[in-house]
Write a protein that holds these residues in place. Structure first.
Motif, PDB file in Angstrom:
ATOM      1  N   GLU A  73       0.807  -1.231   0.000  1.00 36.58           N
ATOM      2  CA  GLU A  73       0.000   0.000   0.000  1.00 36.58           C
ATOM      3  C   GLU A  73       0.835   1.273   0.000  1.00 36.58           C
ATOM      4  N   GLN A  74       2.058   1.184  -0.485  1.00 35.69           N
ATOM      5  CA  GLN A  74       2.941   2.355  -0.518  1.00 35.69           C
ATOM      6  C   GLN A  74       3.176   2.774  -1.964  1.00 35.69           C
ATOM      7  N   THR A  75       3.707   3.980  -2.137  1.00 33.60           N
ATOM      8  CA  THR A  75       3.956   4.467  -3.498  1.00 33.60           C
ATOM      9  C   THR A  75       5.342   5.085  -3.612  1.00 33.60           C
ATOM     10  N   ILE A  76       5.871   5.029  -4.825  1.00 33.01           N
ATOM     11  CA  ILE A  76       7.077   5.803  -5.154  1.00 33.01           C
ATOM     12  C   ILE A  76       6.529   7.169  -5.562  1.00 33.01           C
ATOM     13  N   LEU A  99      19.198  12.939   5.952  1.00 28.77           N
ATOM     14  CA  LEU A  99      18.359  11.849   6.468  1.00 28.77           C
ATOM     15  C   LEU A  99      17.021  11.866   5.743  1.00 28.77           C
ATOM     16  N   GLU A 100      16.643  10.694   5.211  1.00 29.21           N
ATOM     17  CA  GLU A 100      15.320  10.575   4.597  1.00 29.21           C
ATOM     18  C   GLU A 100      14.461   9.658   5.477  1.00 29.21           C
ATOM     19  N   ILE A 101      13.209  10.014   5.650  1.00 22.21           N
ATOM     20  CA  ILE A 101      12.290   9.138   6.371  1.00 22.21           C
ATOM     21  C   ILE A 101      11.287   8.579   5.372  1.00 22.21           C
ATOM     22  N   GLY A 102      11.246   7.252   5.263  1.00 23.72           N
ATOM     23  CA  GLY A 102      10.371   6.596   4.286  1.00 23.72           C
ATOM     24  C   GLY A 102      11.156   6.181   3.053  1.00 23.72           C
ATOM     25  N   THR A 103      12.020   5.174   3.204  1.00 25.92           N
ATOM     26  CA  THR A 103      12.867   4.724   2.084  1.00 25.92           C
ATOM     27  C   THR A 103      12.022   4.258   0.905  1.00 25.92           C
ATOM     28  N   GLY A 104      10.911   3.567   1.201  1.00 23.03           N
ATOM     29  CA  GLY A 104      10.036   3.065   0.137  1.00 23.03           C
ATOM     30  C   GLY A 104      10.817   2.216  -0.851  1.00 23.03           C
ATOM     31  N   SER A 105      10.832   2.653  -2.096  1.00 24.22           N
ATOM     32  CA  SER A 105      11.542   1.917  -3.151  1.00 24.22           C
ATOM     33  C   SER A 105      13.053   2.157  -3.117  1.00 24.22           C
ATOM     34  N   GLY A 106      13.473   3.260  -2.487  1.00 22.38           N
ATOM     35  CA  GLY A 106      14.890   3.635  -2.504  1.00 22.38           C
ATOM     36  C   GLY A 106      15.215   4.673  -3.571  1.00 22.38           C
ATOM     37  N   TYR A 107      14.222   5.060  -4.364  1.00 22.51           N
ATOM     38  CA  TYR A 107      14.469   5.984  -5.486  1.00 22.51           C
ATOM     39  C   TYR A 107      14.977   7.354  -5.013  1.00 22.51           C
ATOM     40  N   GLN A 108      14.306   7.926  -4.016  1.00 24.31           N
ATOM     41  CA  GLN A 108      14.743   9.245  -3.526  1.00 24.31           C
ATOM     42  C   GLN A 108      16.166   9.173  -2.968  1.00 24.31           C
ATOM     43  N   CYS A 109      16.500   8.077  -2.306  1.00 27.85           N
ATOM     44  CA  CYS A 109      17.877   7.865  -1.813  1.00 27.85           C
ATOM     45  C   CYS A 109      18.860   7.917  -2.976  1.00 27.85           C
ATOM     46  N   VAL A 122      15.423   5.686   6.653  1.00 25.85           N
ATOM     47  CA  VAL A 122      14.732   4.753   7.545  1.00 25.85           C
ATOM     48  C   VAL A 122      13.388   4.363   6.941  1.00 25.85           C
ATOM     49  N   GLU A 123      13.085   3.064   6.981  1.00 26.10           N
ATOM     50  CA  GLU A 123      11.802   2.561   6.465  1.00 26.10           C
ATOM     51  C   GLU A 123      11.179   1.652   7.516  1.00 26.10           C
ATOM     52  N   ARG A 124       9.869   1.804   7.742  1.00 26.08           N
ATOM     53  CA  ARG A 124       9.245   0.979   8.791  1.00 26.08           C
ATOM     54  C   ARG A 124       8.829  -0.414   8.319  1.00 26.08           C
ATOM     55  N   GLY A 149      12.991   0.645  10.789  1.00 23.70           N
ATOM     56  CA  GLY A 149      12.578   1.145  12.100  1.00 23.70           C
ATOM     57  C   GLY A 149      11.565   2.262  11.968  1.00 23.70           C
ATOM     58  N   ASP A 150      11.262   2.870  13.106  1.00 24.99           N
ATOM     59  CA  ASP A 150      10.318   3.982  13.116  1.00 24.99           C
ATOM     60  C   ASP A 150      11.069   5.289  12.869  1.00 24.99           C
ATOM     61  N   GLY A 151      10.871   5.823  11.688  1.00 19.83           N
ATOM     62  CA  GLY A 151      11.581   7.036  11.293  1.00 19.83           C
ATOM     63  C   GLY A 151      11.217   8.276  12.079  1.00 19.83           C
ATOM     64  N   THR A 152      10.081   8.261  12.782  1.00 21.62           N
ATOM     65  CA  THR A 152       9.736   9.464  13.559  1.00 21.62           C
ATOM     66  C   THR A 152      10.741   9.666  14.702  1.00 21.62           C
ATOM     67  N   VAL A 166      11.277  14.222   4.832  1.00 24.54           N
ATOM     68  CA  VAL A 166      10.247  13.270   5.243  1.00 24.54           C
ATOM     69  C   VAL A 166       9.395  12.989   4.009  1.00 24.54           C
ATOM     70  N   THR A 167       9.294  11.708   3.612  1.00 23.05           N
ATOM     71  CA  THR A 167       8.563  11.410   2.378  1.00 23.05           C
ATOM     72  C   THR A 167       7.270  10.640   2.674  1.00 23.05           C
ATOM     73  N   ALA A 168       6.682  10.959   3.828  1.00 21.58           N
ATOM     74  CA  ALA A 168       5.352  10.446   4.174  1.00 21.58           C
ATOM     75  C   ALA A 168       4.667  11.586   4.930  1.00 21.58           C
ATOM     76  N   LEU A 223       2.698   8.978   7.464  1.00 20.64           N
ATOM     77  CA  LEU A 223       3.819   8.656   8.340  1.00 20.64           C
ATOM     78  C   LEU A 223       3.194   7.988   9.563  1.00 20.64           C
ATOM     79  N   ILE A 224       3.580   6.729   9.813  1.00 23.02           N
ATOM     80  CA  ILE A 224       2.958   5.965  10.897  1.00 23.02           C
ATOM     81  C   ILE A 224       3.990   5.721  11.982  1.00 23.02           C
ATOM     82  N   SER A 225       3.696   6.182  13.199  1.00 20.29           N
ATOM     83  CA  SER A 225       4.660   5.993  14.302  1.00 20.29           C
ATOM     84  C   SER A 225       4.560   4.579  14.863  1.00 20.29           C
TER      85      SER A 225
HETATM   86  N1  SAH Z   1      10.766   7.960  -0.697  1.00 16.89           N
HETATM   87  C1  SAH Z   1      10.131   6.786  -1.226  1.00 16.89           C
HETATM   88  C2  SAH Z   1       8.626   6.871  -1.254  1.00 16.89           C
HETATM   89  C3  SAH Z   1       8.058   7.003   0.082  1.00 16.89           C
HETATM   90  S1  SAH Z   1       6.444   6.330   0.327  1.00 16.89           S
HETATM   91  C4  SAH Z   1      10.655   6.439  -2.607  1.00 16.89           C
HETATM   92  O1  SAH Z   1      11.489   7.165  -3.152  1.00 16.89           O
HETATM   93  O2  SAH Z   1      10.227   5.414  -3.142  1.00 16.89           O
HETATM   94  C5  SAH Z   1       6.435   6.527   2.078  1.00 16.89           C
HETATM   95  C6  SAH Z   1       7.193   5.469   2.816  1.00 16.89           C
HETATM   96  O3  SAH Z   1       7.228   5.868   4.177  1.00 16.89           O
HETATM   97  C7  SAH Z   1       6.520   4.105   2.792  1.00 16.89           C
HETATM   98  O4  SAH Z   1       7.398   3.143   2.335  1.00 16.89           O
HETATM   99  C8  SAH Z   1       6.137   3.875   4.266  1.00 16.89           C
HETATM  100  O5  SAH Z   1       6.201   2.522   4.663  1.00 16.89           O
HETATM  101  C9  SAH Z   1       7.177   4.710   4.968  1.00 16.89           C
HETATM  102  N2  SAH Z   1       6.841   5.103   6.351  1.00 16.89           N
HETATM  103  C10 SAH Z   1       5.653   5.471   6.871  1.00 16.89           C
HETATM  104  N3  SAH Z   1       5.773   5.764   8.167  1.00 16.89           N
HETATM  105  C11 SAH Z   1       7.086   5.579   8.495  1.00 16.89           C
HETATM  106  C12 SAH Z   1       7.845   5.712   9.691  1.00 16.89           C
HETATM  107  N4  SAH Z   1       7.327   6.101  10.849  1.00 16.89           N
HETATM  108  N5  SAH Z   1       9.162   5.437   9.650  1.00 16.89           N
HETATM  109  C13 SAH Z   1       9.758   5.035   8.489  1.00 16.89           C
HETATM  110  N6  SAH Z   1       9.085   4.886   7.333  1.00 16.89           N
HETATM  111  C14 SAH Z   1       7.773   5.163   7.319  1.00 16.89           C
END
Ligand code: SAH
Length: 226
Positions: A73-76, A99-109, A122-124, A149-152, A166-168, A223-225
């Motif tokens: 249920e996530q998106t790039i 620091l990026e929060i929400g690695t997802g696919s890794g594209y932004q990294c 960090v990706e949860r 882990g929890d990126g928050t 922060v990408t969520a 962004l889910i804690s």
């Molecule tokens: N930056 C990503 C897209 C992010 S989608 C890319 O380039 O593909 C948002 C991501 O944030 C999802 O993978 C989701 O699982 C993650 N996410 C949501 N809450 C989070 C948290 N508390 N800590 C880390 N990752 C989190």
């Protein structure tokens, strides 16, 4: 600048028979038309094989300017939003450690890795974390470190960061992340509830607090804690 990101030549023949490199050039042209001006950011996007970060059937849509599903249920993010956030991050002093929060696919990294010295992300969701970590490694992005882990909570052992992305969508101001930003550093946050349109906000840390600037309306997953 340390151009430590990988040089990528992973051609991908699409249904239309056009190679991924050419489609990537089209995407860059489209982003330029839409107002992205930072040439280094455009180049970084031009060097990043987005089709590798989206799997299966949607890979043929990788070079359209759209957000795409990556499973769980996530998106790039939409390339325009990636470009705009990255450009805004580079606007003040050039960050070295991001620091990026929400690695997802890794594209932004991957995009960031062409532009800054070190990227932490960090990706949860464990499965997404593992997949992104493996792909970034296989593609040769050696200046990116990821963890599950929890990126928050941020990444306190690596703090302070020059910039945080922060990408969520954050429903409340991410206090703990803000504490890990160095003075003068910039933090990008999509603010608001996930089911609504959010505002992409840029904060700059100052001695007395945070300078806040609203950029554009965006749509991110929550962004889910915890
Ligand atoms: N930056 C990503 C897209 C992010 S989608 C890319 O380039 O593909 C948002 C991501 O944030 C999802 O993978 C989701 O699982 C993650 N996410 C949501 N809450 C989070 C948290 N508390 N800590 C880390 N990752 C989190």
């Amino acid at each position: 600048m340390a151009a430590t990101g990988a040089v990528v030549s992973l051609a991908y023949e699409t249904e239309a028979g056009m190679k991924s490199e050419h489609r990537c050039e089209h995407l860059v042209a489209r982003l330029r038309e839409k107002g992205i001006k930072n040439e280094e950011v455009l180049q970084a996007i031009g060097r990043t094989p987005r089709h590798r970060f989206v799997g299966g059937a949607v890979a043929r849509r990788a070079y359209q300017d759209d957000a795409l599903p990556i499973g769980y249920e996530q998106t790039i993010s939409q390339p325009f939003v990636v470009a705009l956030m990255t450009q805004a991050l580079m606007e003040s002093e050039r960050p070295e450690k991001v620091l990026e929060i929400g690695t997802g696919s890794g594209y932004q990294c991957a995009v960031l890795s062409h532009l800054v010295k070190r990227v932490f992300s960090v990706e949860r969701i464990p499965q997404l974390h593992r997949k992104a970590a493996r792909l970034l490694h296989d593609l040769g992005y050696r200046n990116v470190m990821t963890r599950q882990g929890d990126g928050t909570e941020g990444w306190s052992s690596q703090a302070p960061f020059d910039a945080i992305m922060v990408t969520a969508a954050a429903a409340t101001f991410p206090e703990k992340l803000a504490e890990q930003l160095r003075l003068g550093g910039c933090m990008m946050v999509p603010e608001g509830l996930a089911e609504h349109v959010q505002m992409l906000v840029r904060y700059i840390r100052q001695e007395t607090g945070f300078e806040r600037k609203e950029l554009i309306a965006v749509r991110f997953v929550p962004l889910i804690s915890g």
